[in-house]
Enzyme design. Structure first.
Site, PDB file in Angstrom:
ATOM      1  N   LYS A  13     -25.128  48.149  23.781  1.00 27.08           N
ATOM      2  CA  LYS A  13     -25.700  49.241  24.576  1.00 27.08           C
ATOM      3  C   LYS A  13     -24.663  50.264  25.027  1.00 27.08           C
ATOM      4  O   LYS A  13     -24.968  51.444  25.173  1.00 27.08           O
ATOM      5  CB  LYS A  13     -26.423  48.663  25.803  1.00 27.08           C
ATOM      6  CG  LYS A  13     -27.612  47.755  25.474  1.00 27.08           C
ATOM      7  CD  LYS A  13     -28.826  48.534  25.022  1.00 27.08           C
ATOM      8  CE  LYS A  13     -30.017  47.627  24.761  1.00 27.08           C
ATOM      9  NZ  LYS A  13     -31.159  48.349  24.164  1.00 27.08           N
ATOM     10  N   GLU A  43     -33.702  53.222  32.324  1.00 26.81           N
ATOM     11  CA  GLU A  43     -34.587  52.060  32.440  1.00 26.81           C
ATOM     12  C   GLU A  43     -33.836  50.881  31.841  1.00 26.81           C
ATOM     13  O   GLU A  43     -32.918  51.066  31.046  1.00 26.81           O
ATOM     14  CB  GLU A  43     -35.888  52.308  31.664  1.00 26.81           C
ATOM     15  CG  GLU A  43     -35.841  51.979  30.161  1.00 26.81           C
ATOM     16  CD  GLU A  43     -34.848  52.813  29.365  1.00 26.81           C
ATOM     17  OE1 GLU A  43     -34.582  53.951  29.756  1.00 26.81           O
ATOM     18  OE2 GLU A  43     -34.315  52.304  28.350  1.00 26.81           O
ATOM     19  N   SER A  69     -25.950  41.260  18.670  1.00 30.08           N
ATOM     20  CA  SER A  69     -26.000  42.455  19.521  1.00 30.08           C
ATOM     21  C   SER A  69     -25.386  42.252  20.896  1.00 30.08           C
ATOM     22  O   SER A  69     -24.951  43.205  21.539  1.00 30.08           O
ATOM     23  CB  SER A  69     -27.449  42.924  19.656  1.00 30.08           C
ATOM     24  OG  SER A  69     -28.274  41.854  20.087  1.00 30.08           O
TER      25      SER A  69
END
Ligand SMILES: Cc1ncc(COP(=O)(O)O)c(C=O)c1O
Length: 390
Positions: free
Chosen positions: A90, A112, A378
């Protein structure tokens, strides 16, 4: 030549576009007119690359997982996004977007979050750039990802628990969009995945595309060829998958496997398998597959993994699936947990629950011994230890 990239109107085939309230038209238009110029600007590229290298710790390793390879009878490389600063992919996107927000003169950042990884990544870059940060998070996720909530607070962000719907990612996104509608002039909304109105899906895919750019170089060094036979990634909104496949989209030699969250099973109604069960609809500004009932009402999704618990899917992936460019598999909660334990035992790597869904896909594919597989891990599993031990 056929391309799976976004077209000039912001669509991937029939998916995508920008379906937004009137009040946001000006900001979305401003963003659409600005993002490519900024992303292609030399000074932006320099600052972005330098932060990815010195702050995030890129390039992330491409690790040949020998014992896992032996188990599945092929050559499996893991793309280690779990080793990034803040523990997931991210951060690649939040660094890019905050640099863009600064160049656009915005002073207030909203985001969010589901699993909290995007919230932490946003709070981190806001601390770094000394900007105000407000994170919307469903109350259910606040409870199941409380370590990430504490991290966001320590980083100086205001975390607002959302109590509508089933209090997860969809509801947090609704609230973030509402906030944006109230403060369109000074606020920049850092969306955490390849979702939302155009240009977000394309922008996030480009910012995450550093993953496949590195895979190309690293594979060339290790295998003497820059393309694998398979690319495997999990999909919530689709950003780590988009980054993993970006530079291979139009190279049909490379098979793309997307793992979505089956939850308790796609036939149980407690699932987040959007690509397989969704019908065309509009969610958070994009036309894509949405899990909905016969009246078009969005159904509450379910997955053990907070980051995959979303009733929509990035338009890029909806198109890849409907064009049969990507194979989509649904991995259920128990299969993901089993896969997480397997990686931990075989390789000494505890993956995030989301990434465990990508690992679960290994069992669904028949590999040949000469196949070279790249699977993106991830994120790391620290935030999920309680779930793993439950
Ligand atoms: C570690 C990790 N992987 C995957 C995801 C899913 O997001 P995306 O589909 O955008 O990669 C999340 C979302 O929070 C996450 O935290």
């Amino acid at each position: 030549m056929k391309s799976y990239q976004v077209d000039k109107d912001g669509y991937y085939g029939e998916f995508g576009g920008a379906y937004i309230p009137e009040i946001l038209h000006k900001c979305v238009e401003e963003l659409t007119n600005t993002y490519l110029t900024v992303l292609n600007d030399e000074s932006f590229k320099q600052e972005f690359d330098q932060l990815l290298r010195d702050y995030v710790g890129r390039p992330s390793p491409l690790y040949l997982a020998r014992r896992l390879s032996e188990k599945y009878g092929c050559k499996i490389y893991l793309k280690r996004e779990d080793l990034n600063h803040t523990g997931a992919h991210k951060i690649n996107n939040t660094i890019g977007q905050i640099l863009l927000a600064r160049r656009m003169g915005k002073t207030r950042i909203i985001a969010e979050t589901g699993a909290g990884q995007h919230g932490v990544a946003t709070a981190t870059v806001c601390a770094l750039m000394n900007m105000e940060c407000i994170v919307y998070m469903g109350k259910t996720d606040v409870e199941r990802q409380h370590v990430n909530v504490e991290k966001m607070k320590m980083l100086g962000a205001t975390v607002i628990p959302v109590t509508s719907g089933n209090m997860t990612l969809k509801d947090a996104t609704n609230e973030a969009i509402r906030d944006w509608c109230c403060h369109p002039a000074d606020t920049y909304y850092i969306i955490g995945s390849t979702v939302g109105p155009h240009p977000y899906p394309d922008m996030v895919a480009r910012l995450q595309s550093v993953i496949s750019e590195e895979i190309k170089k690293q594979l060339k060094e290790k295998e003497g060829r820059d393309c694998p036979d398979y690319l495997i990634a999990c999909v919530g909104g689709g950003s780590n998958a988009a980054g993993t496949i970006y530079h291979y989209l139009d190279d049909e030699r490379v098979r793309i496997v997307l793992a979505e969250a089956g939850g308790k099973g796609i036939e149980t109604g407690q699932t987040a398998a959007t690509i397989q069960l969704g019908k065309m609809g509009i969610i958070h500004g994009a036309r894509t597959f949405v899990i909905q009932n016969e009246d078009g009402q969005i159904e509450e999704p379910y997955s053990i993994s907070a980051g995959l618990d979303y009733p929509g899917i990035g338009p890029i992936h909806a198109n890849l699936a409907s064009q049969h460019r990507a194979t989509v598999v649904a991995i259920n909660d128990d299969e993901a947990i089993e896969a997480a334990y397997e990686l931990t035992k075989l390789e000494g790597i505890i993956p995030a629950l989301e990434s465990a869904h990508a690992l679960g896909a290994l069992k669904k594919i028949k590999f040949k011994p000469e196949d070279v597989v790249v699977l993106t891990v991830s994120g790391r599993g620290d935030k999920d230890i309680e779930t793993y031990l439950a």
